[in-house]
Design a protein around this motif. Structure first.
Motif, PDB file in Angstrom:
ATOM      1  N   VAL A 128       0.847  -1.194   0.000  1.00  0.00           N
ATOM      2  CA  VAL A 128       0.000   0.000   0.000  1.00  0.00           C
ATOM      3  C   VAL A 128       0.877   1.236   0.000  1.00  0.00           C
ATOM      4  O   VAL A 128       1.837   1.299   0.751  1.00  0.00           O
ATOM      5  CB  VAL A 128      -0.841   0.022   1.302  1.00  0.00           C
ATOM      6  CG1 VAL A 128      -1.522   1.367   1.480  1.00  0.00           C
ATOM      7  CG2 VAL A 128      -1.843  -1.106   1.311  1.00  0.00           C
ATOM      8  N   ASN A 129       0.585   2.223  -0.822  1.00  0.00           N
ATOM      9  CA  ASN A 129       1.279   3.476  -0.580  1.00  0.00           C
ATOM     10  C   ASN A 129       0.429   4.721  -0.751  1.00  0.00           C
ATOM     11  O   ASN A 129       0.942   5.820  -0.726  1.00  0.00           O
ATOM     12  CB  ASN A 129       2.565   3.578  -1.392  1.00  0.00           C
ATOM     13  CG  ASN A 129       2.322   3.374  -2.851  1.00  0.00           C
ATOM     14  OD1 ASN A 129       1.210   3.598  -3.328  1.00  0.00           O
ATOM     15  ND2 ASN A 129       3.344   2.960  -3.575  1.00  0.00           N
ATOM     16  N   LEU A 172      -2.319   6.697   1.184  1.00  0.00           N
ATOM     17  CA  LEU A 172      -3.118   6.867   2.379  1.00  0.00           C
ATOM     18  C   LEU A 172      -3.656   8.290   2.391  1.00  0.00           C
ATOM     19  O   LEU A 172      -3.045   9.202   1.832  1.00  0.00           O
ATOM     20  CB  LEU A 172      -2.292   6.658   3.649  1.00  0.00           C
ATOM     21  CG  LEU A 172      -1.680   5.272   3.827  1.00  0.00           C
ATOM     22  CD1 LEU A 172      -0.208   5.320   3.494  1.00  0.00           C
ATOM     23  CD2 LEU A 172      -1.880   4.776   5.249  1.00  0.00           C
ATOM     24  N   LEU A 183      -4.999  11.161   5.106  1.00  0.00           N
ATOM     25  CA  LEU A 183      -5.180  11.515   6.510  1.00  0.00           C
ATOM     26  C   LEU A 183      -6.616  11.992   6.715  1.00  0.00           C
ATOM     27  O   LEU A 183      -7.057  12.946   6.089  1.00  0.00           O
ATOM     28  CB  LEU A 183      -4.200  12.618   6.895  1.00  0.00           C
ATOM     29  CG  LEU A 183      -4.250  13.095   8.347  1.00  0.00           C
ATOM     30  CD1 LEU A 183      -3.884  11.971   9.303  1.00  0.00           C
ATOM     31  CD2 LEU A 183      -3.315  14.277   8.541  1.00  0.00           C
ATOM     32  N   TYR A 220      -6.024   7.159   9.080  1.00  0.00           N
ATOM     33  CA  TYR A 220      -5.827   7.213   7.639  1.00  0.00           C
ATOM     34  C   TYR A 220      -6.828   6.323   6.932  1.00  0.00           C
ATOM     35  O   TYR A 220      -7.075   5.190   7.355  1.00  0.00           O
ATOM     36  CB  TYR A 220      -4.425   6.707   7.257  1.00  0.00           C
ATOM     37  CG  TYR A 220      -3.296   7.525   7.810  1.00  0.00           C
ATOM     38  CD1 TYR A 220      -2.895   8.697   7.185  1.00  0.00           C
ATOM     39  CD2 TYR A 220      -2.629   7.129   8.955  1.00  0.00           C
ATOM     40  CE1 TYR A 220      -1.845   9.449   7.687  1.00  0.00           C
ATOM     41  CE2 TYR A 220      -1.570   7.874   9.477  1.00  0.00           C
ATOM     42  CZ  TYR A 220      -1.196   9.035   8.832  1.00  0.00           C
ATOM     43  OH  TYR A 220      -0.157   9.777   9.339  1.00  0.00           O
ATOM     44  N   LEU A 241       5.250   7.639   6.814  1.00  0.00           N
ATOM     45  CA  LEU A 241       4.585   6.990   7.944  1.00  0.00           C
ATOM     46  C   LEU A 241       5.335   5.742   8.382  1.00  0.00           C
ATOM     47  O   LEU A 241       5.304   5.368   9.558  1.00  0.00           O
ATOM     48  CB  LEU A 241       3.142   6.630   7.546  1.00  0.00           C
ATOM     49  CG  LEU A 241       2.266   6.056   8.640  1.00  0.00           C
ATOM     50  CD1 LEU A 241       2.155   6.997   9.827  1.00  0.00           C
ATOM     51  CD2 LEU A 241       0.885   5.709   8.110  1.00  0.00           C
ATOM     52  N   ILE A 284       5.137  14.208   9.313  1.00  0.00           N
ATOM     53  CA  ILE A 284       4.818  12.806   9.039  1.00  0.00           C
ATOM     54  C   ILE A 284       3.884  12.761   7.833  1.00  0.00           C
ATOM     55  O   ILE A 284       2.789  13.303   7.864  1.00  0.00           O
ATOM     56  CB  ILE A 284       4.165  12.141  10.263  1.00  0.00           C
ATOM     57  CG1 ILE A 284       5.096  12.265  11.493  1.00  0.00           C
ATOM     58  CG2 ILE A 284       3.857  10.667   9.969  1.00  0.00           C
ATOM     59  CD1 ILE A 284       4.480  11.736  12.780  1.00  0.00           C
ATOM     60  N   PRO A 335       1.623  10.929   4.920  1.00  0.00           N
ATOM     61  CA  PRO A 335       0.817   9.707   4.773  1.00  0.00           C
ATOM     62  C   PRO A 335       1.177   8.903   3.538  1.00  0.00           C
ATOM     63  O   PRO A 335       0.382   8.766   2.612  1.00  0.00           O
ATOM     64  CB  PRO A 335      -0.622  10.234   4.727  1.00  0.00           C
ATOM     65  CG  PRO A 335      -0.519  11.622   4.222  1.00  0.00           C
ATOM     66  CD  PRO A 335       0.812  12.141   4.701  1.00  0.00           C
ATOM     67  N   LEU A 345       3.750   5.336   2.399  1.00  0.00           N
ATOM     68  CA  LEU A 345       4.646   4.258   2.814  1.00  0.00           C
ATOM     69  C   LEU A 345       5.674   4.044   1.715  1.00  0.00           C
ATOM     70  O   LEU A 345       5.326   3.725   0.584  1.00  0.00           O
ATOM     71  CB  LEU A 345       3.843   2.968   3.055  1.00  0.00           C
ATOM     72  CG  LEU A 345       2.739   3.059   4.110  1.00  0.00           C
ATOM     73  CD1 LEU A 345       1.957   1.746   4.183  1.00  0.00           C
ATOM     74  CD2 LEU A 345       3.308   3.391   5.477  1.00  0.00           C
ATOM     75  N   ALA A 404       0.416  16.632   5.604  1.00  0.00           N
ATOM     76  CA  ALA A 404       1.405  16.288   6.636  1.00  0.00           C
ATOM     77  C   ALA A 404       0.840  16.459   8.031  1.00  0.00           C
ATOM     78  O   ALA A 404       0.042  17.366   8.273  1.00  0.00           O
ATOM     79  CB  ALA A 404       2.650  17.161   6.481  1.00  0.00           C
ATOM     80  N   THR A 405       1.269  15.588   8.931  1.00  0.00           N
ATOM     81  CA  THR A 405       1.045  15.778  10.358  1.00  0.00           C
ATOM     82  C   THR A 405       2.369  16.260  10.942  1.00  0.00           C
ATOM     83  O   THR A 405       3.356  15.527  10.933  1.00  0.00           O
ATOM     84  CB  THR A 405       0.626  14.453  11.030  1.00  0.00           C
ATOM     85  OG1 THR A 405      -0.564  13.981  10.405  1.00  0.00           O
ATOM     86  CG2 THR A 405       0.382  14.651  12.521  1.00  0.00           C
TER      87      THR A 405
END
Lengths: 202, 202
Positions: free
Chosen positions: A179-180, A182, A184, A198, B12, B162, B164, B166, B193-194
């Motif tokens: 998975v890439n 996501l 928020l 997410y 993430l 951070i 979102p 991967l 972003a977080t």
């Protein structure tokens, strides 16, 4: 229509359990530090909200064998049936499908929780849980179960409680993840945790 | 009194750069996805605030050799002096101490940035930067420089964006880290972003 979620507490360096897990310390060295946000009382208002979300009623659960218990095989030791960590009334109140390599009869607990044992792997467990839960399934943990569901591209929503602690070693959930994308959806924080949710597009 | 910070964008799953870094792709495969929050225009108001924080004037910087440039040795290729990625006027406007194994004269740029080359390792670079910057030092990156400062227990504040996404593989900043007490100071988020800021107790 199915909806599959997971909700994990994770250290800032990416571990959901500490190293050196044993029967007496199933969460690994330092791992309990990931759980003060929902175990310590009184809770911060934000943490209470995310705890309530974690404990909300769900259709069914999938659980890894390490999360169910430290015993292998027939889940029995000293003639005693292992029935999970949670006493007579586990907090699930729904069917829980436990990944294992060993066949076992279902174990019915108080309060609506029944542990079913699935030997056909993650795909089989997900299919059975979705059928039993009207499509609404939570992956209760541990790390390996969540990792397998992520790797299979079968997760719709991932909630994380990011804890400001570095464990250095332990179990990750993101290895081998394909998975890439996501999105928020929501984030809130207390002094103990940054909570993030997410949505995963698949 | 010294104050040493670092501010990194991180996936993430814990990577600050993607895999397969090359001279033409110094940030690794997928690594640019970590930087849309501060590069895309127009910016979200929250992201603009964290970009301004990232770019605020600092006393001095420490920078890893990979972040300064892809060239080794005398930082020269084809008879041309390498002067960093940032053109004639880099965004630092302060002394920048670059970790390297090779001695080199300082390179003075427009706008107040001077690149100094330090061969004595991270402790030497930090000492020189603290002396030059009145104690106020930012670790500009990359992953290895931040990792070394964390491992040495010399970081006071860590800000992370951070993202979102991967990346699956790449460069981490937390390997070998001995620090394990962090305090969440601030967090804000945009769709991209977080942002979190931690104070490190040492």
């Amino acid at each position: 229509m199915t909806f599959t979620t997971a909700h994990m507490s994770i250290s800032l360096d990416g571990f959901v359990a500490g190293p050196d897990q044993t029967r007496d310390d199933p969460i690994g060295r330092g791992g309990m530090r990931l759980h003060h946000w929902h175990l310590d009382q009184p809770q911060h208002e934000v943490d209470a909200r995310w705890t309530a979300n974690l404990l909300r009623p769900r259709g069914a659960y999938v659980m890894g064998r390490n999360m169910f218990g430290p015993i292998r095989g027939d889940w029995a030791a000293d003639g005693e049936q292992w029935r999970g960590w949670w006493g007579d009334e586990p907090p699930y109140h729904a069917p829980v499908f436990v990944l294992t390599h060993y066949e076992h009869e279902p174990i019915e607990m108080d309060g609506g929780t029944t542990f079913h044992f699935v030997t056909g792997g993650i795909g089989d467990a997900l299919a059975q849980a979705r059928a039993a839960g009207g499509g609404d399934v939570d992956i209760a943990g541990g790390a390996s179960a969540v990792r397998q569901v992520l790797a299979a591209g079968e997760l719709d929503e991932l909630s994380l409680d990011i804890i400001p602690v570095l464990l250095g070693r332990g179990e990750r959930i993101f290895d081998d993840t394909t998975v890439n994308e996501l999105e928020l959806v929501e984030t809130e924080h207390s002094p103990l945790a940054t909570h993030v949710r997410y949505r995963i597009t698949r």
